[in-house]
Design a protein around this motif. Sequence first.
Motif, PDB file in Angstrom:
ATOM      1  N   GLU A  20       1.716   2.950  -3.465  1.00 61.88           N
ATOM      2  CA  GLU A  20       0.541   3.524  -4.121  1.00 61.88           C
ATOM      3  C   GLU A  20       0.149   4.851  -3.490  1.00 61.88           C
ATOM      4  OE1 GLU A  20      -0.157  -1.016  -4.448  1.00 61.88           O
ATOM      5  OE2 GLU A  20       0.982   0.384  -3.214  1.00 61.88           O
ATOM      6  N   GLU A  41       3.351  10.017 -10.769  1.00 54.73           N
ATOM      7  CA  GLU A  41       3.973   8.999 -11.611  1.00 54.73           C
ATOM      8  C   GLU A  41       5.062   9.580 -12.510  1.00 54.73           C
ATOM      9  OE1 GLU A  41      -0.156   7.542 -10.589  1.00 54.73           O
ATOM     10  OE2 GLU A  41       0.695   9.423 -11.364  1.00 54.73           O
ATOM     11  N   ALA A  81       0.732   7.851  -6.321  1.00 52.60           N
ATOM     12  CA  ALA A  81      -0.455   8.212  -7.090  1.00 52.60           C
ATOM     13  C   ALA A  81      -0.455   9.716  -7.353  1.00 52.60           C
ATOM     14  CB  ALA A  81      -1.718   7.790  -6.347  1.00 52.60           C
ATOM     15  N   LEU A 134      -0.003   1.299 -12.101  1.00 54.17           N
ATOM     16  CA  LEU A 134       0.915   1.374 -10.967  1.00 54.17           C
ATOM     17  C   LEU A 134       0.865   0.088 -10.153  1.00 54.17           C
ATOM     18  CD1 LEU A 134       2.894   2.867  -9.156  1.00 54.17           C
ATOM     19  CD2 LEU A 134       0.934   3.983  -8.047  1.00 54.17           C
ATOM     20  N   ARG A 135      -0.333  -0.402  -9.888  1.00 56.34           N
ATOM     21  CA  ARG A 135      -0.473  -1.655  -9.145  1.00 56.34           C
ATOM     22  C   ARG A 135       0.219  -2.801  -9.878  1.00 56.34           C
ATOM     23  NH1 ARG A 135      -3.602  -5.255 -10.698  1.00 56.34           N
ATOM     24  NH2 ARG A 135      -5.003  -3.812 -11.788  1.00 56.34           N
ATOM     25  N   ASP A 185       0.782  -1.237   0.000  1.00 52.14           N
ATOM     26  CA  ASP A 185       0.000   0.000   0.000  1.00 52.14           C
ATOM     27  C   ASP A 185       0.819   1.294   0.000  1.00 52.14           C
ATOM     28  OD1 ASP A 185      -2.317  -1.561   0.097  1.00 52.14           O
ATOM     29  OD2 ASP A 185      -2.271  -1.619   2.283  1.00 52.14           O
TER      30      ASP A 185
END
Length: 312
Positions: free
Chosen positions: A183, A190, A187, A226-227, A180
């Motif tokens: 992210e 990027e 976020a 991203l994940r 986590d």
Amino acid sequence: MTGPATSTPHISDSNPVRDLPLQDLAGFTHRWIDADGVRLHAVEGGRPNGPAIVLLAGFPQTWWAWRKVMPHLIHRFRVIAVDLPGQGHSERPDSGYETHAVAARVHTAVKALGVSAYSLVAHDIGAWVAFSLALDFESHLRKVALLDAGIPGITLPEAIPTDPDRAWKTWHFAFHVVPDLPETLLAGREREYVGWFLKTKALAPDTFDDAELDHYAAAVAAEGGLRASLAYYRDAAESARKNRESLQRRHLSVPVLGISSSHGSVPDMAASLSPWADDTTGIVVPDAGHFIPDEQPEAVAAAIADFIGDDD
């Protein structure tokens, strides 16, 4: 060893990542293939009946990493650049980023394009996938070239150095596996994050222009990107376990070329791979950092062409 059973793949022009503009390259065509339930994006061109080369890119890039290399290969080879799951215009599944699972999907996609035997050329995380693919589908491969990458469970160090002169190359491996937090911090940032890698790890900080930085950042920022980028690192321990398990049974017999660079992350790719592959050679590309295909595309294309040759 073979991958899991697959259904008949479907080739289409249905782009699952429509918010990300497509990059076109003269002489090449976009394809999407349903590979075991995940649509993979491939870009193909060159001689339809020539020896096939499959190109895989790594973090934080897409197939576009090969854009300067591909035009040098089309007169002799059939060239196919594939976005890995979660990369570029490939679908971003919720799971399945362990490299043997990804390798099976890539192999399915290549077969769906009518290619039964091919050579692999792969950089960074793409090389992670290529190594696992070679372990599982070696009978379909002619040759394998791996560029500047430590392979999970094989040559990728498990300890992150704390010496600043070395830590800047590998610090992100630990950061990316933290649940986590990446992210939360990345976020909306990027472009800054992707830009750090592309500018810092290339020998010349102006290797990538603003348009390229925008493209790669947008690919990571696109829904699920991203994940998915982080998932390769989070599944690296399982990738490592399966690589070690496979290598307990046999080593690679397919010819392997290790491509290093004068200022890259792995000084001698061939030496690092030779304990696990029976036929390994290596070259060092001068005047390049980690992103060798972008920094010295003509040298990379020449090395690939010399290694693979014209024998189909």
